[in-house]
Scaffold this active site. Sequence first.
Site, short mmCIF file in Angstrom:
data_model
loop_
_atom_site.label_atom_id
_atom_site.label_comp_id
_atom_site.label_asym_id
_atom_site.label_seq_id
_atom_site.Cartn_x
_atom_site.Cartn_y
_atom_site.Cartn_z
N ARG A 122 2.50 -6.59 8.77
CA ARG A 122 1.86 -5.36 9.42
C ARG A 122 2.52 -5.22 10.68
O ARG A 122 2.60 -3.75 10.95
CB ARG A 122 0.43 -5.68 9.43
N HIS A 166 -2.15 -5.36 1.53
CA HIS A 166 -3.46 -6.05 1.34
C HIS A 166 -3.31 -7.58 1.12
O HIS A 166 -2.17 -8.07 0.40
CB HIS A 166 -4.31 -5.45 0.19
N LYS A 169 0.81 -1.16 -0.08
CA LYS A 169 0.09 -0.09 -0.17
C LYS A 169 0.63 1.25 -0.10
O LYS A 169 2.18 1.24 0.35
CB LYS A 169 -1.06 -0.13 1.17
N PHE A 211 -15.28 3.89 7.11
CA PHE A 211 -14.29 4.50 6.62
C PHE A 211 -13.83 4.22 5.26
O PHE A 211 -12.65 4.34 4.60
CB PHE A 211 -12.98 3.50 7.51
N ASN A 232 -2.10 0.49 6.57
CA ASN A 232 -1.50 -1.20 7.14
C ASN A 232 -0.73 -1.62 6.31
O ASN A 232 -0.61 -2.98 6.34
CB ASN A 232 -2.88 -1.95 7.90
N ARG A 254 -2.47 -14.48 4.70
CA ARG A 254 -3.21 -14.05 5.87
C ARG A 254 -2.25 -13.97 7.20
O ARG A 254 -2.15 -12.76 7.76
CB ARG A 254 -4.74 -14.11 6.04
N THR A 277 -5.28 -7.02 10.69
CA THR A 277 -5.72 -5.61 10.05
C THR A 277 -5.13 -4.65 11.04
O THR A 277 -4.69 -3.59 10.34
CB THR A 277 -7.34 -5.52 9.78
#
Length: 139
Positions: free
Chosen positions: A104, A117, A11, A59, A114, A87, A93
């Site tokens: 993360r 993705h 990100k 959000f 964060n 994941r 998250t």
Amino acid sequence: MATNRTFTMIKPDAVRNGHIGNILQMINAAGFRIIAMKYTNISLAQAKKFYEVHAARPFYGELTEFMSSGPIVAAILEKDNAVADFRTLIGATNPAEAAEGTIRKRYATSLGENAVHGSDSDENAVIEGDFFFSGLERF
Ligand code: DAT
Ligand code: MG
């Protein structure tokens, strides 16, 4: 049926903070093979389309403005159990809740920004990969 593929984005926060190399290193070290990859910058309209499933969330505006705020790295990754294992690699998250050693935990800025993705299902991995890549861009 499991496809053994997932979709990821590094990100804008992680790109801005200089973490592309470190994150790709972690992805490779965890055994994922890169099927497709591009460095790009999505528009606000594209971000709204990509995150359509979250349109009703409070959000959504913040998320889509952030995701279109600078370049990202998009990629399709392959590995046994790709969706679930990725994941696990990225962590929760909210980076404050992410396990030690996850992407993360190491590189995310906040809940909203964060770092990475990761698709949440095989079905969404296909939809998300198709959003960014044509068949000719997969190797
Ligand atoms: P994930 O990215 O772990 O799959 P998600 O699909 O629930 O999480 O949400 C998508 C993104 O939206 C998430 O990576 C960061 C942002 N987000 C989620 N919950 C948020 C919240 N409560 N406040 C701000 N941003 C949030
Ligand atoms: Mg999600």
